[in-house]
Write an enzyme that holds these catalytic residues in place. Structure first.
Site, mmCIF file in Angstrom:
data_model
loop_
_atom_site.group_PDB
_atom_site.id
_atom_site.type_symbol
_atom_site.label_atom_id
_atom_site.label_comp_id
_atom_site.label_asym_id
_atom_site.label_seq_id
_atom_site.Cartn_x
_atom_site.Cartn_y
_atom_site.Cartn_z
ATOM 1 N N ALA A 41 0.816 -1.218 0.000
ATOM 2 C CA ALA A 41 0.000 0.000 0.000
ATOM 3 C C ALA A 41 0.845 1.262 0.000
ATOM 4 C CB ALA A 41 -0.921 0.011 1.220
ATOM 5 N N GLY A 46 6.591 1.189 5.592
ATOM 6 C CA GLY A 46 7.489 0.259 4.906
ATOM 7 C C GLY A 46 7.529 0.493 3.409
ATOM 8 N N CYS A 47 6.364 0.697 2.824
ATOM 9 C CA CYS A 47 6.289 0.903 1.377
ATOM 10 C C CYS A 47 6.927 2.240 0.980
ATOM 11 C CB CYS A 47 4.844 0.819 0.907
ATOM 12 S SG CYS A 47 4.112 -0.811 1.228
ATOM 13 N N THR A 48 6.796 3.234 1.844
ATOM 14 C CA THR A 48 7.429 4.531 1.592
ATOM 15 C C THR A 48 8.948 4.373 1.621
ATOM 16 O OG1 THR A 48 5.553 5.746 2.501
ATOM 17 C CG2 THR A 48 7.678 6.897 2.457
ATOM 18 N N ALA A 51 10.056 2.569 -1.597
ATOM 19 C CA ALA A 51 9.939 3.426 -2.784
ATOM 20 C C ALA A 51 11.002 4.520 -2.766
ATOM 21 C CB ALA A 51 8.537 4.033 -2.852
#
Length: 158
Positions: A41, A46-48, A51
């Protein structure tokens, strides 16, 4: 749950919308190496981190002939907000129906906090110039994954 892909398999084709609603296909990258990564998401810690790590190393990867595509089940509008908020330069693609996630074996049962849940399995695939998988990495960690990938690809981080 779909089977997991392995090195040597043909990368499943896809056409998805980017953060601006434009169609992007894997075939657009024929003749180039592509890192395709799947994350749960946009706008989550974590995804930030993942990325931003890809964005920070994008010039190094591009210099070595790699393009980077990040795919999540988010809608294009949310991806646009994610890109703006974090100044991301990675191409983010929306897969709200999860067809591409499932084709890559990146959606299914996983263990989270001791419970079995169905969701996105954080995964990274390296597709060669001919559309074959060089690597298929499942259950990767958000933090440190890009550094490990650079090391595995024998690219020096800046």
């Amino acid at each position: 749950m779909s089977d997991r892909l392995q090195a040597g398999d043909t990368a499943p084709a896809f056409t998805l919308s980017d953060a601006d609603g434009k169609s992007v296909s894997l075939s657009d990258y024929a003749g180039r190496k592509v890192i395709v990564y799947f994350y749960p998401a946009a706008l989550t810690p974590g995804c930030t981190k993942q990325a931003c790590d890809f964005t920070d190393n994008l010039d190094l990867l591009a210099g070595a002939g790699y393009d980077v595509l990040g795919i999540s089940p988010d809608k294009p509008e949310k991806l646009g907000k994610f890109r703006e908020k974090e100044s991301l330069r990675v191409t983010l693609l929306a897969d709200p129906d999860k067809a591409t996630l499932e084709a890559y074996g990146a959606f299914g049962e996983k263990t989270m906090y001791g419970k079995t849940v169905k969701g996105v399995i954080r995964s990274t695939f390296i597709v060669d110039e001919t559309g074959k998988l060089e690597r298929a990495l499942y259950n990767v960690r958000a933090t440190g994954h890009v550094a490990k990938l650079l090391k595995d690809l024998k690219l020096e981080a800046a």
